[in-house]
Design a protein around this motif. Structure first.
Motif, mmCIF file in Angstrom:
data_model
loop_
_atom_site.group_PDB
_atom_site.id
_atom_site.type_symbol
_atom_site.label_atom_id
_atom_site.label_comp_id
_atom_site.label_asym_id
_atom_site.label_seq_id
_atom_site.Cartn_x
_atom_site.Cartn_y
_atom_site.Cartn_z
ATOM 1 N N ASP A 1 51.004 26.482 25.201
ATOM 2 C CA ASP A 1 51.696 26.758 24.271
ATOM 3 C C ASP A 1 50.203 26.678 22.956
ATOM 4 O O ASP A 1 51.165 26.904 21.501
ATOM 5 C CB ASP A 1 51.970 25.874 23.922
ATOM 6 C CG ASP A 1 53.770 25.074 25.265
ATOM 7 O OD1 ASP A 1 54.140 26.340 25.880
ATOM 8 O OD2 ASP A 1 53.272 24.615 25.623
ATOM 9 N N VAL A 2 49.625 27.521 23.003
ATOM 10 C CA VAL A 2 48.640 27.278 22.097
ATOM 11 C C VAL A 2 48.349 28.248 21.890
ATOM 12 O O VAL A 2 47.990 29.463 22.484
ATOM 13 C CB VAL A 2 46.768 26.643 22.416
ATOM 14 C CG1 VAL A 2 46.107 26.870 21.406
ATOM 15 C CG2 VAL A 2 47.639 24.877 22.609
ATOM 16 N N SER A 3 48.342 29.062 20.425
ATOM 17 C CA SER A 3 48.280 30.525 20.371
ATOM 18 C C SER A 3 46.552 31.085 20.105
ATOM 19 O O SER A 3 45.969 30.088 20.249
ATOM 20 C CB SER A 3 48.441 30.713 18.685
ATOM 21 O OG SER A 3 47.825 30.143 18.028
ATOM 22 N N SER A 4 46.130 32.197 20.884
ATOM 23 C CA SER A 4 44.672 32.636 20.651
ATOM 24 C C SER A 4 44.144 32.463 19.589
ATOM 25 O O SER A 4 42.669 31.957 18.773
ATOM 26 C CB SER A 4 44.654 34.147 20.814
ATOM 27 O OG SER A 4 45.065 34.989 20.186
ATOM 28 N N ARG B 1 52.443 28.161 41.316
ATOM 29 C CA ARG B 1 51.139 29.373 41.284
ATOM 30 C C ARG B 1 51.918 30.429 40.281
ATOM 31 O O ARG B 1 50.630 31.104 39.775
ATOM 32 C CB ARG B 1 51.987 30.298 42.906
ATOM 33 C CG ARG B 1 52.022 29.676 44.166
ATOM 34 C CD ARG B 1 50.486 29.036 44.425
ATOM 35 N NE ARG B 1 49.754 28.362 45.942
ATOM 36 C CZ ARG B 1 50.692 27.592 45.589
ATOM 37 N NH1 ARG B 1 50.429 26.042 45.093
ATOM 38 N NH2 ARG B 1 50.271 26.471 47.010
ATOM 39 N N LEU B 2 53.319 30.420 39.461
ATOM 40 C CA LEU B 2 53.347 31.168 38.380
ATOM 41 C C LEU B 2 52.524 30.749 37.066
ATOM 42 O O LEU B 2 51.977 31.366 36.169
ATOM 43 C CB LEU B 2 54.952 30.692 38.278
ATOM 44 C CG LEU B 2 54.876 32.230 36.777
ATOM 45 C CD1 LEU B 2 55.028 32.808 37.028
ATOM 46 C CD2 LEU B 2 56.332 30.944 36.402
ATOM 47 N N GLN B 3 52.785 29.235 36.997
ATOM 48 C CA GLN B 3 51.805 28.823 35.965
ATOM 49 C C GLN B 3 50.032 28.846 35.934
ATOM 50 O O GLN B 3 49.806 29.403 34.974
ATOM 51 C CB GLN B 3 52.366 27.150 36.244
ATOM 52 C CG GLN B 3 53.119 26.404 35.472
ATOM 53 C CD GLN B 3 54.377 27.092 33.966
ATOM 54 O OE1 GLN B 3 52.668 27.205 33.536
ATOM 55 N NE2 GLN B 3 54.796 27.224 34.339
ATOM 56 N N THR B 4 49.574 29.177 37.506
ATOM 57 C CA THR B 4 48.179 29.668 37.584
ATOM 58 C C THR B 4 48.030 30.943 37.147
ATOM 59 O O THR B 4 46.864 31.293 36.082
ATOM 60 C CB THR B 4 47.844 29.581 39.288
ATOM 61 O OG1 THR B 4 48.089 28.199 39.615
ATOM 62 C CG2 THR B 4 46.100 29.898 39.425
ATOM 63 N N VAL B 5 48.804 32.211 37.613
ATOM 64 C CA VAL B 5 48.576 32.870 37.040
ATOM 65 C C VAL B 5 48.450 32.949 35.676
ATOM 66 O O VAL B 5 47.518 33.796 34.724
ATOM 67 C CB VAL B 5 49.994 34.034 37.249
ATOM 68 C CG1 VAL B 5 49.645 35.699 36.958
ATOM 69 C CG2 VAL B 5 49.713 34.177 39.094
ATOM 70 N N GLN B 6 49.836 32.681 34.797
ATOM 71 C CA GLN B 6 50.081 32.837 33.147
ATOM 72 C C GLN B 6 49.009 31.653 33.071
ATOM 73 O O GLN B 6 48.653 32.124 31.399
ATOM 74 C CB GLN B 6 51.425 32.426 32.801
ATOM 75 C CG GLN B 6 52.972 32.449 33.559
ATOM 76 C CD GLN B 6 53.393 31.770 32.950
ATOM 77 O OE1 GLN B 6 53.840 30.139 33.147
ATOM 78 N NE2 GLN B 6 55.150 32.097 33.258
ATOM 79 N N LEU C 1 42.550 35.885 30.394
ATOM 80 C CA LEU C 1 41.611 36.861 29.949
ATOM 81 C C LEU C 1 41.887 37.074 28.189
ATOM 82 O O LEU C 1 41.198 38.152 27.457
ATOM 83 C CB LEU C 1 42.431 37.852 31.064
ATOM 84 C CG LEU C 1 42.442 39.151 30.600
ATOM 85 C CD1 LEU C 1 41.088 38.817 31.248
ATOM 86 C CD2 LEU C 1 42.550 39.433 31.636
ATOM 87 N N ALA C 2 43.414 36.826 27.785
ATOM 88 C CA ALA C 2 43.817 36.995 26.171
ATOM 89 C C ALA C 2 42.521 36.466 25.566
ATOM 90 O O ALA C 2 41.945 37.168 24.898
ATOM 91 C CB ALA C 2 44.933 37.008 26.415
ATOM 92 N N THR C 3 42.436 35.038 25.399
ATOM 93 C CA THR C 3 41.557 34.880 24.778
ATOM 94 C C THR C 3 39.678 36.141 24.669
ATOM 95 O O THR C 3 39.568 35.370 23.356
ATOM 96 C CB THR C 3 41.615 33.143 24.871
ATOM 97 O OG1 THR C 3 42.863 32.523 24.516
ATOM 98 C CG2 THR C 3 40.125 32.497 23.605
ATOM 99 N N ARG D 1 45.562 41.930 18.242
ATOM 100 C CA ARG D 1 46.544 40.659 18.851
ATOM 101 C C ARG D 1 46.468 41.258 20.209
ATOM 102 O O ARG D 1 46.710 42.724 21.099
ATOM 103 C CB ARG D 1 47.717 40.527 18.860
ATOM 104 C CG ARG D 1 48.640 39.212 19.602
ATOM 105 C CD ARG D 1 50.130 38.767 19.151
ATOM 106 N NE ARG D 1 50.788 37.990 20.076
ATOM 107 C CZ ARG D 1 50.517 36.791 20.333
ATOM 108 N NH1 ARG D 1 49.607 35.754 18.603
ATOM 109 N NH2 ARG D 1 50.876 36.221 20.725
ATOM 110 N N VAL D 2 45.962 40.994 21.436
ATOM 111 C CA VAL D 2 45.854 40.911 23.072
ATOM 112 C C VAL D 2 46.573 40.536 23.574
ATOM 113 O O VAL D 2 47.362 39.457 23.363
ATOM 114 C CB VAL D 2 44.465 40.675 23.207
ATOM 115 C CG1 VAL D 2 44.211 40.982 24.748
ATOM 116 C CG2 VAL D 2 43.192 41.429 22.628
ATOM 117 N N THR D 3 47.575 41.561 24.618
ATOM 118 C CA THR D 3 48.605 40.908 25.167
ATOM 119 C C THR D 3 48.581 41.141 26.866
ATOM 120 O O THR D 3 47.816 42.593 27.128
ATOM 121 C CB THR D 3 49.472 41.528 25.330
ATOM 122 O OG1 THR D 3 50.101 40.881 23.713
ATOM 123 C CG2 THR D 3 50.716 41.298 26.254
ATOM 124 N N VAL D 4 48.027 40.227 28.146
ATOM 125 C CA VAL D 4 47.863 41.080 29.071
ATOM 126 C C VAL D 4 49.055 40.630 29.667
ATOM 127 O O VAL D 4 50.025 39.337 29.964
ATOM 128 C CB VAL D 4 47.080 40.026 29.880
ATOM 129 C CG1 VAL D 4 46.757 40.036 30.830
ATOM 130 C CG2 VAL D 4 45.572 40.041 29.366
#
Length: 211
Positions: A89-92, A148-153, A159-161, A182-185
């Motif tokens: 929930d925290v922006s990069s 598992r989804l939360q792990t990938v997110q 990675l974006a950070t 702004r980087v999007t993965v």
């Protein structure tokens, strides 16, 4: 395989050289091992899951790093920094500000974040080094999928950070100019049978490919 029995993927095998044991010694976290065991094996509401214990350890690492840099953290500071460094929930931009603030306090943020432990590392430490055990209730398939989804997110967010930090550093050195980038993965999955492509979260939510 659920949260309580997942293997320690990516961390050192059990024994004196395990990651959690090494961190307890390096950060001088006296008594943390006993604390983790008692919290994991407690009954009822007193019990903490492996995920909660991993968060607890990581917050303890932040507090210890601040103390080592001659900063005595008040209650809630370490947990707030941990949220800023890891929460989806925290922006990069906010995350980078928190990292810079820690750096200004003398904390090696890259080392600190590489020291963060997973629930698998906690499980290895408790079962292999302390001989602790816990009989986990069965979890539903949807709970495991969400986990598992939360792990990938979280990995996507991290990675974006890192990518945005690289851009900021290169721009600061004059190597390039990217403006307010702004980087999007994106993580996509392609079905081998029909060739249809899905966003990772969508194929989990759909229960697979429509074909």
């Amino acid at each position: 395989m659920d949260e309580e029995t997942a293997p320690d993927v990516g961390s050192t095998a059990g024994g004196p050289g395990s990651k959690v044991a090494a961190l307890i010694e390096r950060y001088d976290l006296v008594g943390l091992g006993d604390d983790l065991e008692s919290r994991w094996t407690a009954d009822g509401d007193e019990r903490m899951s492996l995920r909660e214990l991993a968060d607890y350890v990581n917050e303890s690492l932040i507090a210890a790093a601040l103390r080592a840099s001659d900063t005595q953290p008040v209650d809630g500071v370490a947990s707030n920094y941990y949220r800023l460094l890891t929460s989806d929930d925290v922006s990069s931009g906010t995350r980078i500000e928190a990292e810079n603030e820690l750096e200004s306090r003398g904390v090696d943020v890259d080392q600190l974040e590489s020291d963060f432990v997973s629930r698998q590392a906690i499980h290895t430490y408790l079962t292999s080094e302390r001989d602790a055990s816990y009989e986990s209730p069965d979890r539903s398939d949807s709970e495991r999928a969400d986990d598992r989804l939360q792990t990938v997110q979280r990995l996507k967010n991290r990675l974006a950070t890192v990518a945005e930090r690289v851009l900021t550093e290169l721009e600061g050195s004059g190597y390039l100019s990217v403006g307010d980038a702004r980087v999007t993965v994106l993580v996509s999955v392609q079905c081998r049978d029909c060739g249809e492509q899905y966003a990772f979260a969508d194929i989990i939510a759909n229960g697979g490919c429509d074909c």
